[in-house]
Design a protein around this motif. Structure first.
Motif, PDB file in Angstrom:
ATOM      1  N   LEU A  32       0.971  -1.558  -0.139  1.00 18.98           N
ATOM      2  CA  LEU A  32      -0.394  -0.093  -0.339  1.00 18.98           C
ATOM      3  C   LEU A  32       1.084   1.316  -0.074  1.00 18.98           C
ATOM      4  O   LEU A  32       2.249   1.250   1.003  1.00 18.98           O
ATOM      5  N   SER A  33       0.369   2.156  -1.239  1.00 16.27           N
ATOM      6  CA  SER A  33       1.458   3.270  -0.832  1.00 16.27           C
ATOM      7  C   SER A  33       0.693   4.430   0.366  1.00 16.27           C
ATOM      8  O   SER A  33       1.325   5.372   0.314  1.00 16.27           O
ATOM      9  N   VAL A  34       0.288   3.716   1.441  1.00 15.00           N
ATOM     10  CA  VAL A  34      -0.370   3.984   2.891  1.00 15.00           C
ATOM     11  C   VAL A  34       0.340   3.174   3.734  1.00 15.00           C
ATOM     12  O   VAL A  34      -0.487   3.158   4.741  1.00 15.00           O
ATOM     13  N   GLY A  35       1.764   2.887   4.243  1.00 15.60           N
ATOM     14  CA  GLY A  35       1.822   1.703   5.123  1.00 15.60           C
ATOM     15  C   GLY A  35       1.956   2.260   6.593  1.00 15.60           C
ATOM     16  O   GLY A  35       0.654   1.093   7.338  1.00 15.60           O
ATOM     17  N   ILE A  90      10.538  14.185   6.632  1.00 13.03           N
ATOM     18  CA  ILE A  90      11.706  13.575   6.260  1.00 13.03           C
ATOM     19  C   ILE A  90      11.841  13.144   4.871  1.00 13.03           C
ATOM     20  O   ILE A  90      12.221  12.990   4.039  1.00 13.03           O
ATOM     21  N   TYR A  91      11.135  12.143   4.883  1.00 12.87           N
ATOM     22  CA  TYR A  91      10.578  11.306   3.752  1.00 12.87           C
ATOM     23  C   TYR A  91       9.885  11.007   2.689  1.00 12.87           C
ATOM     24  O   TYR A  91       9.958  10.844   1.270  1.00 12.87           O
ATOM     25  N   SER A  92       9.305  12.367   2.980  1.00  9.59           N
ATOM     26  CA  SER A  92       8.321  12.729   1.768  1.00  9.59           C
ATOM     27  C   SER A  92       7.212  11.552   1.522  1.00  9.59           C
ATOM     28  O   SER A  92       7.075  12.139   0.233  1.00  9.59           O
ATOM     29  N   THR A  93       6.687  10.774   1.914  1.00  9.23           N
ATOM     30  CA  THR A  93       5.982  10.077   1.411  1.00  9.23           C
ATOM     31  C   THR A  93       5.901   8.734   2.099  1.00  9.23           C
ATOM     32  O   THR A  93       6.897   8.701   3.442  1.00  9.23           O
ATOM     33  N   LEU A  94       4.573   7.808   2.192  1.00  7.74           N
ATOM     34  CA  LEU A  94       4.017   6.976   3.300  1.00  7.74           C
ATOM     35  C   LEU A  94       3.917   5.230   2.165  1.00  7.74           C
ATOM     36  O   LEU A  94       3.721   4.616   3.292  1.00  7.74           O
ATOM     37  N   ASP A  95       4.968   5.577   1.517  1.00  3.18           N
ATOM     38  CA  ASP A  95       5.383   4.173   0.930  1.00  3.18           C
ATOM     39  C   ASP A  95       6.197   3.605   1.312  1.00  3.18           C
ATOM     40  O   ASP A  95       7.336   3.778   1.097  1.00  3.18           O
ATOM     41  N   LEU A  96       6.368   2.227   2.389  1.00  2.00           N
ATOM     42  CA  LEU A  96       6.913   1.866   3.152  1.00  2.00           C
ATOM     43  C   LEU A  96       8.179   1.173   2.265  1.00  2.00           C
ATOM     44  O   LEU A  96       8.967   0.811   2.376  1.00  2.00           O
TER      45      LEU A  96
END
Length: 277
Positions: A32-35, A90-96
């Motif tokens: 998922l892109s929202v892990g 910091i990562y700017s993403t929710l994809d684990l």
């Protein structure tokens, strides 16, 4: 009690992509892109198991254990959620999967010693990252009802807590749920702060270039399992070592220390990201 931790484990990547004749296979049950949001949404359902188990026992001690657990878990869920906001900034993403791949190339969040992690900007960010790590790891103890935060099953006050009236497989499921939550929480700590399946120190890139893909995936899986075993030992070691807190100390730590510290840490991270970059 048992289903939410097992469902949250579905989004954790435990190795890099496996290349097959049918295409690349992502080594997570559900990519998922929202892990992180999925993990928080599903794991928060565990509180219903504790509350309903205590209430349905029709006894005051299990009922008090369920009430304690609901207050404690809700309190520390807030701190846990706030603590990873700086990490996601910091990562700017929710994809684990993307988070782990970034750490494999540019240094783990807590160990930025290769790739872009060698920059002085990343070392400045270690201050808010360390604060987030401490809050997040401690909150996992409270969420999993592990000592010294096991207020819902405090033998000295509540006989056995919410599971006093249960035996056989029902009792076993309560404890399987507790240990499953411990393992999944450790997995999230590893994924966000310690590179997930990344072996580290630039070895991931070397493996991808010099070793067959299936062998590299096996090495990454071994690295992930070793990190997981370390945190499992850490949880058990803390249970052996520290005495149980009082209930008022647990709630004071959650609301008067971790909550405020997590909010301040968000502003600190935002200021560093704005001015340093």
């Amino acid at each position: 009690m048992l289903a939410p931790p097992l469902m949250t484990a579905a989004v954790v990547p435990f190795a890099g992509d496996l290349q097959t004749s049918y295409g690349n296979v992502n080594m997570a049950v559900a990519n998922l892109s929202v892990g992180p949001l999925w993990m928080f949404a599903i794991s928060s359902l565990s509180v219903y198991g504790l509350v309903l188990a205590g209430w349905s026992s029709n006894s005051k001690f299990p009922f008090l254990g369920g009430v304690r657990s609901s207050a404690q878990m809700i309190s520390y869920e807030i701190s846990m959620g706030l603590s990873i906001i700086p990490v996601l900034m910091i990562y700017s993403t929710l994809d684990l999967s993307n988070i782990v791949e970034y750490q494999a190339a540019n240094g783990w969040l807590l160990l930025p010693v290769w790739g872009e992690g060698l920059s002085w900007q990343r070392w400045i960010l270690l201050v808010p990252v360390a604060i987030s790590f401490i809050i997040f790891l401690t909150s996992i103890f409270a969420e999993a009802n592990r000592t010294p935060f096991d207020m819902s099953e405090c033998e000295t006050d509540l006989v056995g807590g919410y599971h006093t009236e249960y035996s056989s497989m029902k009792f076993a499921q309560f404890f399987m749920g507790e240990y499953a939550a411990m393992v999944v929480g450790s997995s999230l700590v590893i994924t966000l702060f310690l590179g997930g399946w990344s072996i580290g120190f630039g070895l991931d890139g070397w493996l991808n270039e010099n070793v067959a893909n299936w062998a590299a995936v096996i090495c990454q899986l071994i690295a992930y399992v070793l990190k997981l075993l370390f945190f499992a030992f850490f949880f058990v070691w803390v249970r052996w070592t520290l005495p149980r807190f009082r209930y008022d100390q647990v709630m004071k730590l959650g609301w008067m220390v971790f909550f405020e510290l997590a909010v301040i840490n968000i502003f600190l991270t935002a200021a560093i990201l704005y001015f340093v970059k």
